[in-house]
Write a protein that holds these residues in place. Sequence first.
Motif, mmCIF file in Angstrom:
data_model
loop_
_atom_site.group_PDB
_atom_site.id
_atom_site.type_symbol
_atom_site.label_atom_id
_atom_site.label_comp_id
_atom_site.label_asym_id
_atom_site.label_seq_id
_atom_site.Cartn_x
_atom_site.Cartn_y
_atom_site.Cartn_z
ATOM 1 N N UNK A 230 0.814 -1.221 0.000
ATOM 2 C CA UNK A 230 0.000 0.000 0.000
ATOM 3 C C UNK A 230 0.847 1.271 0.000
ATOM 4 N N UNK A 231 2.177 1.120 0.051
ATOM 5 C CA UNK A 231 3.059 2.280 -0.007
ATOM 6 C C UNK A 231 3.293 2.979 1.318
ATOM 7 N N UNK A 232 2.946 2.343 2.426
ATOM 8 C CA UNK A 232 3.155 2.939 3.750
ATOM 9 C C UNK A 232 4.557 2.565 4.251
ATOM 10 N N UNK A 233 5.563 3.213 3.714
ATOM 11 C CA UNK A 233 6.940 2.813 3.948
ATOM 12 C C UNK A 233 7.332 2.875 5.421
ATOM 13 N N UNK A 234 7.000 3.973 6.076
ATOM 14 C CA UNK A 234 7.382 4.130 7.482
ATOM 15 C C UNK A 234 6.698 3.079 8.352
ATOM 16 N N UNK A 235 5.411 2.872 8.126
ATOM 17 C CA UNK A 235 4.673 1.869 8.896
ATOM 18 C C UNK A 235 5.175 0.460 8.591
ATOM 19 N N UNK A 236 5.553 0.231 7.347
ATOM 20 C CA UNK A 236 6.098 -1.064 6.939
ATOM 21 C C UNK A 236 7.362 -1.390 7.726
ATOM 22 N N UNK A 237 8.316 -0.454 7.765
ATOM 23 C CA UNK A 237 9.568 -0.694 8.478
ATOM 24 C C UNK A 237 9.333 -0.819 9.977
ATOM 25 N N UNK A 238 8.411 -0.007 10.498
ATOM 26 C CA UNK A 238 8.096 -0.079 11.928
ATOM 27 C C UNK A 238 7.489 -1.436 12.278
ATOM 28 N N UNK A 239 6.583 -1.938 11.442
ATOM 29 C CA UNK A 239 5.966 -3.236 11.693
ATOM 30 C C UNK A 239 7.003 -4.355 11.638
ATOM 31 N N UNK A 240 7.910 -4.300 10.652
ATOM 32 C CA UNK A 240 8.954 -5.312 10.553
ATOM 33 C C UNK A 240 9.847 -5.302 11.787
ATOM 34 N N UNK A 241 10.186 -4.102 12.272
ATOM 35 C CA UNK A 241 11.051 -4.004 13.450
ATOM 36 C C UNK A 241 10.362 -4.560 14.681
ATOM 37 N N UNK A 242 9.076 -4.272 14.838
ATOM 38 C CA UNK A 242 8.332 -4.806 15.987
ATOM 39 C C UNK A 242 8.253 -6.322 15.930
ATOM 40 N N UNK A 243 8.069 -6.869 14.741
ATOM 41 C CA UNK A 243 7.921 -8.311 14.603
ATOM 42 C C UNK A 243 9.230 -9.060 14.787
ATOM 43 N N UNK A 244 10.355 -8.446 14.418
ATOM 44 C CA UNK A 244 11.651 -9.122 14.509
ATOM 45 C C UNK A 244 12.431 -8.758 15.762
ATOM 46 N N UNK A 245 11.969 -7.752 16.503
ATOM 47 C CA UNK A 245 12.672 -7.333 17.706
ATOM 48 C C UNK A 245 13.352 -6.001 17.505
ATOM 49 N N UNK A 246 13.384 -5.187 18.542
ATOM 50 C CA UNK A 246 13.884 -3.814 18.400
ATOM 51 C C UNK A 246 15.354 -3.745 18.026
ATOM 52 N N UNK A 247 16.144 -4.783 18.353
ATOM 53 C CA UNK A 247 17.577 -4.764 18.051
ATOM 54 C C UNK A 247 17.942 -5.603 16.829
ATOM 55 N N UNK A 248 16.942 -6.205 16.180
ATOM 56 C CA UNK A 248 17.216 -7.082 15.037
ATOM 57 C C UNK A 248 17.576 -6.274 13.798
ATOM 58 N N UNK A 249 18.439 -6.836 12.978
ATOM 59 C CA UNK A 249 18.803 -6.227 11.698
ATOM 60 C C UNK A 249 17.798 -6.696 10.642
ATOM 61 N N UNK A 250 16.925 -5.800 10.206
ATOM 62 C CA UNK A 250 15.876 -6.165 9.248
ATOM 63 C C UNK A 250 16.194 -5.700 7.833
ATOM 64 N N UNK A 251 17.396 -5.187 7.633
ATOM 65 C CA UNK A 251 17.740 -4.580 6.352
ATOM 66 C C UNK A 251 17.540 -5.523 5.175
ATOM 67 N N UNK A 252 18.059 -6.741 5.298
ATOM 68 C CA UNK A 252 17.992 -7.688 4.184
ATOM 69 C C UNK A 252 16.542 -8.057 3.875
ATOM 70 N N UNK A 253 15.760 -8.349 4.905
ATOM 71 C CA UNK A 253 14.370 -8.755 4.698
ATOM 72 C C UNK A 253 13.549 -7.610 4.125
#
Length: 483
Positions: A230-253
Amino acid sequence: MAINEDNQNGKNKGTQELREPFIPREKVNSYEEVESHKSSNRGTIGMVVLSTAVSVCGAFEFGSCVGYSAPTQSAIREDLQLSLPEYSMFGSILTIGAMIGAVTSGHISDFIGRKGAMVVSALFCIAGWLAVYLAKGALLLDIGRVFTGYGCGVFSYVVPVFIAEIAPKNLRGGLTTVNQLMIVVGSSVAFLVGSVVTWRTLALTGLVPCILLLLGLFFVPESPRWLAKMGHQKDFESAMQRLRGKDADITEEVTEIQDYIETLQSLPKAGMVDLFQRKYIRALIIGVGLMVLQQFGGINGIGFYVSETFISAGSSGKTGTIAYACVQVPITLLGALLMDISGRRPLIMISATGTFLGCFFTGMSFFLKGHDLLPEWAPMLAVAGVLIYIGSFAIGMGPVPWVIMSEIFPINVKGAAGSVVTLVCWFGAWAVSYTFNSFMDWSSAGTFFFYSGVSAITVLFVAKFVPETKDKTLEEIQASINM
């Protein structure tokens, strides 16, 4: 992690070389700091587990709706003075509502999100249960049943899709299978509770999972893949960080999902007609084929009328039904544990082999009874066959098609494809439950031999068409299907 001393070419002793992960030497103060940095990239799955737990309240609600009619039949007919055809309408009309829900489920979840679709489903179920509770006659009773059916139709699509889109690839199969486990648990709980409370009270208990779901959705993120689409870039990255953990590296995913979404956005928006294009047709054949084989293997006929089946075979209906309920839950749980260990293909092929044997044994019991052969063996063979069937179905044929359905379709057609697949499933459920008694009157042995034949075809279909999806990202799965 290696820390070595370099004594050559005049270099100072004690210089530390950090092999994995790389950290600038001037920032390394201690071994503990290195270990802390390394562990910070591992992430956690706490939010994934919480999100899964919240979403499968919808699966539990699904099971509650399906299981409601079995323990309440005599009480509802007596209190509301319903004829058997009127009650039969009440029982079967759930699938009509579910088919309507299936048709709209993909569009709703694409338009307002996976969480939004679950909210709509819960509200429909709440309205339906209240209508059943307040019913004074057949009309309001049927309206309530249609509403709960609609909610089930949407839940049956959106819950496994939501879980598949939030879960890490190594846990996706097991977590998605929890959906089927909770359907079974919900159905069993409805049956047991319905045996000790009134039918109106049982209707009110159906509100509980809906309320828990609505409350829980406030604390979990939306599907990051839907947000990216849907193009919600900020919310997308925030959701990924919450799901993987606040200290997780989500860059590749994040990068992988973004690249895939960008590719899909270059394609025209797909509708149901577009599913028949060459690039989608294999996924559609797999999804629809698995649902047809799942349903026409007889699960809803055998499940809805299991007590009558045991009685017809000369066994105790009550004892057989209790055994049936006891087998479902632990075997479904075992299937969830095996999903990401054995893989999808082996599990469903073993499961279909088991359902073949179960139906074959049950068919043989009716054949023996019909020809007055080995009368002491026929009842035991029927019970054993049905229990083998339900155990085998619970471990693979029940959950795996839903897991695969949530994995194989590209996100730009997932809504339309999911609606088609879910509609096929509910149509099959209606067709089998509607025809089961007629088939049994025609030939009890022939009915189960027919179902065993469908199970045999399932093994061949999976071997020929269904890919293994274990340990692959959703993007890798869809790429492999179109190779």
